[in-house]
Write a protein that holds these residues in place. Structure first.
Motif, PDB file in Angstrom:
ATOM      1  N   UNK A 250       0.810  -1.219   0.000  1.00 10.82           N
ATOM      2  CA  UNK A 250       0.000   0.000   0.000  1.00 10.82           C
ATOM      3  C   UNK A 250       0.845   1.271   0.000  1.00 10.82           C
ATOM      4  N   UNK A 251       2.128   1.138   0.338  1.00  9.28           N
ATOM      5  CA  UNK A 251       3.004   2.317   0.330  1.00  9.28           C
ATOM      6  C   UNK A 251       3.763   2.467  -0.979  1.00  9.28           C
ATOM      7  N   UNK A 252       3.633   1.481  -1.872  1.00  8.19           N
ATOM      8  CA  UNK A 252       4.430   1.495  -3.087  1.00  8.19           C
ATOM      9  C   UNK A 252       3.726   2.285  -4.180  1.00  8.19           C
ATOM     10  N   UNK A 253       4.499   3.124  -4.866  1.00  6.72           N
ATOM     11  CA  UNK A 253       3.971   3.932  -5.973  1.00  6.72           C
ATOM     12  C   UNK A 253       4.891   3.798  -7.176  1.00  6.72           C
ATOM     13  N   UNK A 254       4.322   3.970  -8.342  1.00  6.17           N
ATOM     14  CA  UNK A 254       5.074   3.970  -9.599  1.00  6.17           C
ATOM     15  C   UNK A 254       4.469   5.076 -10.450  1.00  6.17           C
ATOM     16  N   UNK A 255       5.097   6.233 -10.457  1.00  7.87           N
ATOM     17  CA  UNK A 255       4.499   7.374 -11.148  1.00  7.87           C
ATOM     18  C   UNK A 255       5.579   8.317 -11.659  1.00  7.87           C
ATOM     19  N   UNK A 256       5.154   9.174 -12.566  1.00  8.22           N
ATOM     20  CA  UNK A 256       6.040  10.198 -13.116  1.00  8.22           C
ATOM     21  C   UNK A 256       6.035  11.398 -12.187  1.00  8.22           C
ATOM     22  N   UNK A 257       7.219  11.827 -11.800  1.00 10.30           N
ATOM     23  CA  UNK A 257       7.379  13.003 -10.957  1.00 10.30           C
ATOM     24  C   UNK A 257       8.001  14.109 -11.800  1.00 10.30           C
TER      25      UNK A 257
END
Length: 851
Positions: free
Chosen positions: A604-611
């Motif tokens: 639930x803490x993992x993200x995969x996104x463009x910053x």
């Protein structure tokens, strides 16, 4: 009086509180609540429970803040009553129980009674509850007072008595009584035996960045050994009680005293030694035995009595939980003990006769210590308390009469934790999962690790790890796995208590297979409990390593754990830079974690996104995979239009409009609009920095798209962008209200300099013009429909200022003569007529004007 009455005369023989029993009995004839205030050792804990039991047929429950105190009080009363422990008098503490159906007085810890209340809110079969040692302000005691206030609304026959050695009796009475009728106060005062105070300040600091210094421990041990030898020469039957802040210091001081003190029986007393050893210390010295030096924590401060003590040696230090809101963690902090605590400690020397206290500080330091300890409710993590209140049906303590409300910020953090565990719903009420977690007597995060981890690593390993982390056990070198190995071997003093706790926890979950020797799952269990404390190594030094936690905190660790890439951290606390490898926090217990375990425990803490971010006048974007604050991978990519726009907006809100280069044209337009907004107001737009940042989409949308697609900020035409804010049809009058230029009598059109957009209201539009171009001009122009007079900067032929005025007529009639006298000789080729009213305005020299 019932047939099962206790023999109060026999039990109270030699106890001073026996003289107060009649007053208390009379009070309880007309009230179902009372506050008892009496010094330590007077017998209130021994006498009040049997008094209440003799007045009823039901059970009397007595709470103590610590397990050792509950056991000792039960054993003492059973002995005086002449009944086997566990029959008429019994006790229940975590992991141990000695009660029977016929038990009349049961001593429990406050935590045991809190969880009992969840299962039996009416306390059936209980006629009275005595809350002892209220002055310590333990969190569970405070919560218990709140819950019992609601129980008594349904059960007006339930007697509640609060007892303490030193407390704000009036305040407690107002809480356990009613708003109209506070509880009566029984104040038992006993003439104190004389106490001799001595001061033995340490030649070295008591504390440094690592905690209690070795030099100070040496000092306390030296003072103790010397004073003990002196004491036993005059009083062979006397013992010495030494107060240290924690179990580690107790062991260190005891070891040093043994090395120095021949002929002394040096004992330790704290919550981590086996119950049998605790009980042996409390029972006192057998005839003919060596004089005792008992080194203890605050355990012996007020909640139990150690017989035979005539001398107290006080480190004047205390260890207590402290919540670090910035890092989202709670740890134990060592600092000066409160003066009230030191008074309690010293009082242990005068129980049986004149005594002495040696304080290992100077008088000035002692006077500077806080007067009272801070209540736990103000400084401790509230996740467990918040879950209990949610299960009770009073989220956050709403509707309960409590001594102090739960602090807002700490409560909010606790509710966030419980929400992430699925323990509460959106209204703060306990879910089925929350109630299941509450039935496990440990922190709800550890309860979650036990329930969810058992099917993965086996119920035995899960129970062992949770028992270790929830039992305040030592973790050498911060390595939980190695601490587990030592506990399993049985070689550590804590092994028996830990094994009993693990057995009890294992019975609370469904049995699942799991090898006892397999330690690979330790990190996974910790990560289940504290996913925000998953940590990645970011720096390695000779002293250790620095790890970045998913929560954003940096913390240091040394030893073998410094060599690994990933850790699951169970305990992290504030520390100095030197103690924490330059991080400002130190990891106190952790275990190695694999990336696969991390992904399972904290998905639930993992993200995969463009910053995307805007810096240097351009949009830069990277695709980042993160777990909380930890960046696992980062590669450059082209930002989408929306990501780019969002990045620019964030930068503008953070840095303001100074990130743009404003052309002269754009700056001038902005200044003109600012004057209109200041003088007229709506519909003219707000062009201040906050106003423009707030309305970005209204005036800068095309430019945001251009920036997002890669256009440098330096190429933007902000003048055109600002014109999008012009209100129609009012915009048609812009040049009339705030013209760019002003025509002067010479025919020149001079640019008007308007004040900056964020200037104060007194700032004026300025026209800087040569004096000769204004001859004969009497009426000062006014802008914005006559609201604002122009401020003239009248210049010399060389462009230097000669005068500043917004009243031309007065200038020509007065100051001009002085200016003429000074300037005509300096600029003879330019006209300086005696009568400026009659002279022709010109921007040229006299000769050129003639031609």
């Amino acid at each position: 009086m019932t047939s099962a009455a206790f023999d109060l005369a026999a039990i109270g023989a030699g106890l001073s509180f026996a003289a107060a029993l009649d007053e208390l009995a009379q009070t309880l004839d007309t009230s179902t609540s009372a506050v008892v205030s009496a010094p330590p050792g007077t017998g209130k804990t021994t006498l009040v429970p049997p008094l209440l039991a003799s007045r009823s047929n039901g059970r009397v429950i007595v709470t103590q803040p610590r397990r050792v105190a509950a056991r000792a009080a039960a054993r003492r009363l059973a002995q005086l009553d002449g009944s086997p422990l566990g029959t008429r008098v019994g006790f229940t503490v975590r992991g141990e129980r000695a009660v029977a159906k016929q038990t009349r007085v049961e001593f429990v810890t406050a935590g045991v009674l809190l969880r009992r209340l969840l299962n039996d809110p009416g306390l059936q079969g209980v006629d009275a509850v005595i809350i002892d040692e209220v002055h310590e302000r333990a969190l569970e005691t405070d919560l218990l007072i709140g819950l019992l206030s609601e129980v008594r609304e349904l059960r007006d026959d339930l007697v509640v008595v609060a007892m303490s050695a030193t407390l704000d009796a009036a305040r407690i009475a107002s809480v356990i009584g009613t708003e109209q009728f506070p509880a009566p106060i029984i104040d038992h005062v006993v003439p104190a035996f004389p106490l001799t105070e001595r001061w033995a300040p340490s030649p070295v600091p008591r504390l440094d960045e690592r905690g209690v210094t070795r030099g100070f421990l040496d000092h306390v041990a030296s003072v103790t050994a010397s004073a003990a030898r002196e004491l036993v020469r005059d009083h062979p039957d006397a013992d010495v009680l030494v107060f240290a802040p924690g179990a580690r210091e107790v062991s260190e001081i005891a070891r040093r005293v043994r090395d120095r003190g021949d002929g002394l029986d040096v004992r330790e007393l704290h919550g981590q030694i086996p119950p049998g050893e605790q009980d042996a210390v409390i029972r006192g010295r057998t005839p003919g035995a060596l004089p005792r030096v008992i080194v203890t924590t605050s355990l012996a401060e007020s909640s139990l009595t150690v017989p035979g003590v005539r001398l107290v040696v006080d480190s004047c230090l205390s260890r207590y939980p402290q919540r670090d809101a910035a890092r989202g963690m709670t740890g134990l902090v060592t600092s000066a003990a409160s003066r009230s605590s030191c008074v309690q400690r010293a009082g242990r020397a005068t129980r049986q006769g004149p005594g002495a206290v040696i304080r290992c500080v100077d008088e000035r330091s002692y006077a500077a210590a806080p007067s009272r300890p801070v209540p736990e409710i103000a400084v401790i993590d509230l996740a467990d308390a918040a879950l209990l209140l949610a299960c009770w049906g009073s989220p956050g303590g709403a509707g309960l009469r409590m001594i102090d409300p739960l602090p807002t910020d700490s409560l909010a953090d606790a509710l966030t934790v419980l929400g992430a565990l699925g323990a509460i719903d959106d209204d703060g009420r306990a879910t089925d999962e929350g109630r299941a977690l509450a039935r496990i007597p440990t922190d709800p995060r550890l309860a979650r690790a036990l329930r969810d981890g058992s099917p993965v690593v086996g119920s035995r390993l899960a129970a062992e790890v949770v028992a270790l982390l929830g039992g305040d056990l030592r973790v050498p070198e911060a390595d939980v796995a190695q601490a587990l190995v030592a506990l399993r071997s049985g070689r550590t003093p804590d092994a028996r208590r830990w094994r009993d706790d693990a057995n009890r926890l294992e019975r609370m979950v469904r049995p699942t297979p799991g090898a006892r020797s397999d330690l690979d799952g330790v990190g996974f269990l910790i990560a289940l409990a504290f996913p925000e404390r998953i940590a990645h190594r970011v720096e390695r030094t000779a002293e250790g390593a620095t790890f970045l936690l998913a929560s954003g905190t940096r913390a240091g660790v040394s030893g073998t754990l410094a060599a690994v890439d990933w850790l699951a951290v169970a305990d992290v606390a504030r520390a100095s830079a030197r103690a924490a490898a330059g991080s400002g926090a130190v990891i106190r217990s952790a275990a190695v974690l694999t990336e696969a375990q991390m992904e399972d425990a904290a998905s639930h803490l993992m993200t995969d996104r463009v910053e995307a971010e805007f810096s240097g006048g351009r949009v830069h974007a990277r695709r980042e995979r993160r777990i909380g604050a930890i960046v696992r991978s980062s590669v450059p990519v082209r930002a989408s239009a929306q990501d780019g726009r969002d990045a620019v907006r964030r930068a503008l809100r953070r840095d303001g409009l100074r990130m743009f280069t404003w052309s002269d044209t754009a700056d001038a337009l902005r200044r003109r609009l600012a004057i209109l907004r200041r003088e007229i107001g709506a519909p003219w737009p707000d062009v201040s920095d906050p106003g423009l940042v707030e309305t970005l989409d209204a005036w800068l949308a095309p430019e945001l798209d251009a920036l997002a697609s890669g256009t440098p900020a330096s190429r933007l035409d902000l003048s055109s962008a600002l014109r999008r804010l012009l209100p129609w049809p009012e915009a048609a009058r812009l040049d009339e209200l705030v013209p760019e230029r002003l025509e002067v009598p010479s025919g020149s059109r001079i640019r008007i300099t308007y004040p900056e957009s964020d200037s104060d209201r007194a700032a004026r539009p300025v026209v800087a013009v040569k004096l000769q171009e204004c001859f004969g001009w009497a009426e000062t122009p006014r802008l914005v429909e006559g609201r604002m007079p122009v401020l003239f900067h009248l210049l010399s032929p060389a462009g230097r200022p000669l005068a500043v005025t917004d009243d031309l007529a007065s200038f020509w009639s007065g100051p001009y003569a002085q200016v003429r006298a000074e300037m005509r000789g300096r600029y003879p080729r330019h006209p300086w007529p005696e009568d400026p009213w009659a002279a022709a305005p010109t921007k040229h020299t006299k000769n050129r004007a003639v031609r």
